[in-house]
Enzyme design. Sequence first.
Site, PDB file in Angstrom:
ATOM      1  N   GLY B  42       0.823  -1.205   0.000  1.00 39.64           N
ATOM      2  CA  GLY B  42       0.000   0.000   0.000  1.00 39.64           C
ATOM      3  C   GLY B  42       0.855   1.252   0.000  1.00 39.64           C
ATOM      4  O   GLY B  42       1.964   1.269   0.561  1.00 39.64           O
ATOM      5  N   GLY B  44      -0.750   4.522   0.489  1.00 38.22           N
ATOM      6  CA  GLY B  44      -1.511   5.645   1.002  1.00 38.22           C
ATOM      7  C   GLY B  44      -0.670   6.401   2.026  1.00 38.22           C
ATOM      8  O   GLY B  44       0.558   6.233   2.082  1.00 38.22           O
ATOM      9  N   LEU B  45      -1.315   7.219   2.841  1.00 36.84           N
ATOM     10  CA  LEU B  45      -0.539   8.011   3.799  1.00 36.84           C
ATOM     11  C   LEU B  45       0.297   7.119   4.696  1.00 36.84           C
ATOM     12  O   LEU B  45       1.473   7.397   4.940  1.00 36.84           O
ATOM     13  CB  LEU B  45      -1.475   8.888   4.631  1.00 36.84           C
ATOM     14  CG  LEU B  45      -2.079  10.066   3.874  1.00 36.84           C
ATOM     15  CD1 LEU B  45      -3.037  10.825   4.770  1.00 36.84           C
ATOM     16  CD2 LEU B  45      -0.988  11.005   3.363  1.00 36.84           C
ATOM     17  N   ALA B  46      -0.287   6.022   5.178  1.00 37.11           N
ATOM     18  CA  ALA B  46       0.463   5.141   6.077  1.00 37.11           C
ATOM     19  C   ALA B  46       1.563   4.412   5.315  1.00 37.11           C
ATOM     20  O   ALA B  46       2.728   4.431   5.722  1.00 37.11           O
ATOM     21  CB  ALA B  46      -0.482   4.146   6.759  1.00 37.11           C
ATOM     22  N   SER B 291     -17.021  17.317   2.124  1.00 35.87           N
ATOM     23  CA  SER B 291     -16.203  17.396   3.343  1.00 35.87           C
ATOM     24  C   SER B 291     -16.959  17.871   4.576  1.00 35.87           C
ATOM     25  O   SER B 291     -17.804  18.750   4.519  1.00 35.87           O
ATOM     26  CB  SER B 291     -15.043  18.349   3.102  1.00 35.87           C
ATOM     27  OG  SER B 291     -14.428  18.675   4.324  1.00 35.87           O
ATOM     28  N   ARG B 344     -19.588  12.408  13.553  1.00 39.58           N
ATOM     29  CA  ARG B 344     -20.228  11.869  12.359  1.00 39.58           C
ATOM     30  C   ARG B 344     -21.343  10.874  12.660  1.00 39.58           C
ATOM     31  O   ARG B 344     -22.378  10.887  11.994  1.00 39.58           O
ATOM     32  CB  ARG B 344     -19.172  11.197  11.490  1.00 39.58           C
ATOM     33  CG  ARG B 344     -18.216  12.213  10.916  1.00 39.58           C
ATOM     34  CD  ARG B 344     -17.063  11.577  10.197  1.00 39.58           C
ATOM     35  NE  ARG B 344     -16.266  12.629   9.573  1.00 39.58           N
ATOM     36  CZ  ARG B 344     -15.142  12.439   8.917  1.00 39.58           C
ATOM     37  NH1 ARG B 344     -14.661  11.229   8.803  1.00 39.58           N
ATOM     38  NH2 ARG B 344     -14.493  13.443   8.389  1.00 39.58           N
ATOM     39  N   GLU B 439      -5.564   2.886   8.285  1.00 37.26           N
ATOM     40  CA  GLU B 439      -6.949   2.418   8.417  1.00 37.26           C
ATOM     41  C   GLU B 439      -7.027   0.896   8.506  1.00 37.26           C
ATOM     42  O   GLU B 439      -8.002   0.350   9.027  1.00 37.26           O
ATOM     43  CB  GLU B 439      -7.786   2.928   7.229  1.00 37.26           C
ATOM     44  CG  GLU B 439      -9.280   2.674   7.399  1.00 37.26           C
ATOM     45  CD  GLU B 439     -10.120   3.150   6.203  1.00 37.26           C
ATOM     46  OE1 GLU B 439      -9.577   3.826   5.313  1.00 37.26           O
ATOM     47  OE2 GLU B 439     -11.327   2.842   6.183  1.00 37.26           O
TER      48      GLU B 439
END
Lengths: 251, 653
Positions: B42, B44-46, B291, B344, B439
């Site tokens: 992966g 992504g950010l991580a 957003s 949320r 995530e």
Amino acid sequence: MEKIINITLKIWRQKGPKAKGNFETFKLDGISGDTSFLEMLDILNEKLVNEGKEPVAFDNDCREGICGMCSLYINGHPHGPDNLITTCQLHMRHFNDGDTVTVEPWRSAAFPVIRDLMVDRYAFDKIIQAGGYVSVNTGGVPDANAIPISKKIADEAMDAASCIGCGACVAACKNGSAMLFVSAKVSQLALLPQGKIEAKERAEAMVAKMDELGFGNCTNTRACEQECPKGVSISNIARLNREFLKAKLAN
Amino acid sequence: MDTKLDAKIPAGALAEKWTNYKDRQKLVNPANKRRLDIIVIGTGLAGASAAASLGELGFNVLNFCIQDSPRRAHSIAAQGGINAAKNYQNDGDSVYRLFYDTIKGGDYRAREANVYRLAEVSVNIIDQCVAQGVPFAREYGGLLDNRSFGGAQVSRTFYAKGQTGQQLLLGAYSALSRQISKGTVKMYNRHEMLDIVLIKDENGTPRARGIIARNLVTGEIERFAAHAVVIATGGYGNAYFLSTNAMNSNGSAAVQIYKKGALFANPAYAQIHPTCIPVHGEFQSKLTLMSESLRNDGRIWVPKKKEDAEAIRAGKLTPAGIKEENRDYYLERRYPAFGNLVPRDVASRAAKERCDAGFGVSPSGLAVYLDFSEAINRLGEKTVEARYGNLFQMYEKITDQNPYKTPMMIYPAIHYTMGGIWVDYELMTTIPGCFAIGEANFSDHGANRLGASALMQGLADGYFVLPYTIQNYLSDQIRVPRFSTDLPEFAETEKAIKEKINELMNVKGKRSVDSIHKELGHIMWEYVGMGRTKQSLETALEKLKAIKKEFWSNVFIPGEAAALNIELEKALRVADFIEIGRLMALDGLNRNESCGGHFREEYQTPEGEALRDDDNYSYASCWEYKGEDADPELVREDLTYEFTHRAQRNYKS
């Protein structure tokens, strides 16, 4: 009220990079104007699969206009007829009943076709690897507010940084130049104090890599700016040229 | 059975745990780092931040992504911002307050020590990103600007227009690109992990030693060996088919390691984001998020009178035709202290409640208004455009309606999954040498994630946590030579994968992968969605059994396995989504309480708020795979709250 249209699609099919390609024609009826262009292709593919045929291959991922994965040259325009959007944000309400829609892959020597409408944009990664970064390691950096940056400069850098790396600029350019892409990254980093230190070397390295990978020259036709889904300005190219010239003079 | 799970939380006061850990952990010296290989799945950010940072440290990193470039990972789509306890606004923020808000926002179902560490390193993330040239929004004086997000009473969210995720990801991608050019990271684009390879050490303990991956361009099955494997593949929200996730986001790597011994924790905790563009039709392929930052200035309402809502749905009335006194700003009414900025889960349930009661405003009745007219009057259209211009444009392109003139219509949609692979304090799964970050793991958000905290967690794990904790594991491995991919463990794993692919290709049924995925999505949304009951979850389990059978006996995949084959890619992922759906339903059924993103209708307060049962369910429910046809076994990690006082979440006063 909701628009419903029937269309004819002429889609480029090509089995692999070396295979000979050709257009294939499909008819699709009853497409709602609220359907996105890629959802329309989903409908076509569902139909093909149900007929036991191989679906049309096309790149896509986020489907909200930011990942840069989708491409498609639609009726002679990268990302289709609407402005400032990617193909995944294009909706069928922009077409009329009875239209013939021609769909091709990005066409550029530097972006070979993988299959059908999918192309290989690895060249863009290579250009970034040549210098599209600030040389800092993780940790040991100053406090984020230690270097004030005027709002004007920060906003300009943000505008340049909006590039999603989709390649529409290259597809739109008659020379297949990647100058808009390269200049957006060079500008973003040259504008900010963090990136200024390496600005000259960066411009030189990225331009050299771009040339090496077979992208063409810029002849100021501005087609890239016209077709850029994120509105990246060609004033970035002027800035790149200045950085590049400074580097050459310094040498 | 609880003894199986040791979270390895360091001793000491909350604020000292991470420092104590770093002071005492084992490190790997530079010469040895070069001899150790790490696979990161992966970008992504991580994943990208981890691969870059590990490369900088001198490890030999192999990084994989399924897209055509690491820059496409779905972190790029995050819009609103990233939290950090900088207190630049002098509004009372602190590391403790960010920690407390996150624990409370997560409905007291997260691990205190992990969350505190997250809050602690949040400040370093902003420094790092600025140093990389991330163009965060600034004030006229040149300093960084902030805005507010749900579940907080301070402004601690840093942002780059409505494209924060993009800018942070491009920052991580640039750091990654730098390491690729230096040769410390080898990048494999368009490669999908299909299984993990475990090899027993001299004591008989199986350790993560490599992966089997499919080259998505050629269809070839390839083997890769390493001393450790890091899973950074994001969440499993696409089990619902329609979600805000990207089309290719999937939970397959998580399922693969779950089947090899990693525990899947809290699968039922799925976040439903309150502000998405409503579903328009049968061929909808994904849902677009608007957003949370819009709730800073947008006001959410539905008509007060049912007859007005009916007239709107019938197209006989427009929102402008409803007078101020006939509008129900239900979040401001129910939650005066937080108003439109409640977390949320609370905002989503409130929207569902109004629509279920007959006050919805779209033709389907499944939408509420998000109205900017008051903000435009107060601030002017220009300021509103500067803040949210790109979001307004995106909304107009999709819906053909101008949000400067008429309120947006929004409805909740699946957005993020708090559940994921169980990890200890070091982010290691129950498979030695296999780590999960971002995530993909379960660790920091409890039962509900606060806005702007996903980016924070992804980068915290990748830049500032894993590069430390993985060394504590690898320090024992310096004498272990590189592995050959000719070992029988690789051959066996590859054989099983090839058999699975053959089986799928040979079903030769009548249904497309998408048609089955959509049916799965309907089941999940209907029975494992925003409001769940014992009965709905039991129905889900029955239906999931049937759909699994349907999939394996009636799916049709055209083309060949040994070539580019998008239908095959999707089929492999849908097979795993069915497994995840089952885990979610089982977990939801086990948890006889409501908390955060898990709302069991049987368990609510008289006002309709989530009713937790701390006496019986104050634990992370971790599921252990017991074979294809057996039910997984529940393993508990008890959650203890030493530093916070658990209470019912109150956003009213």
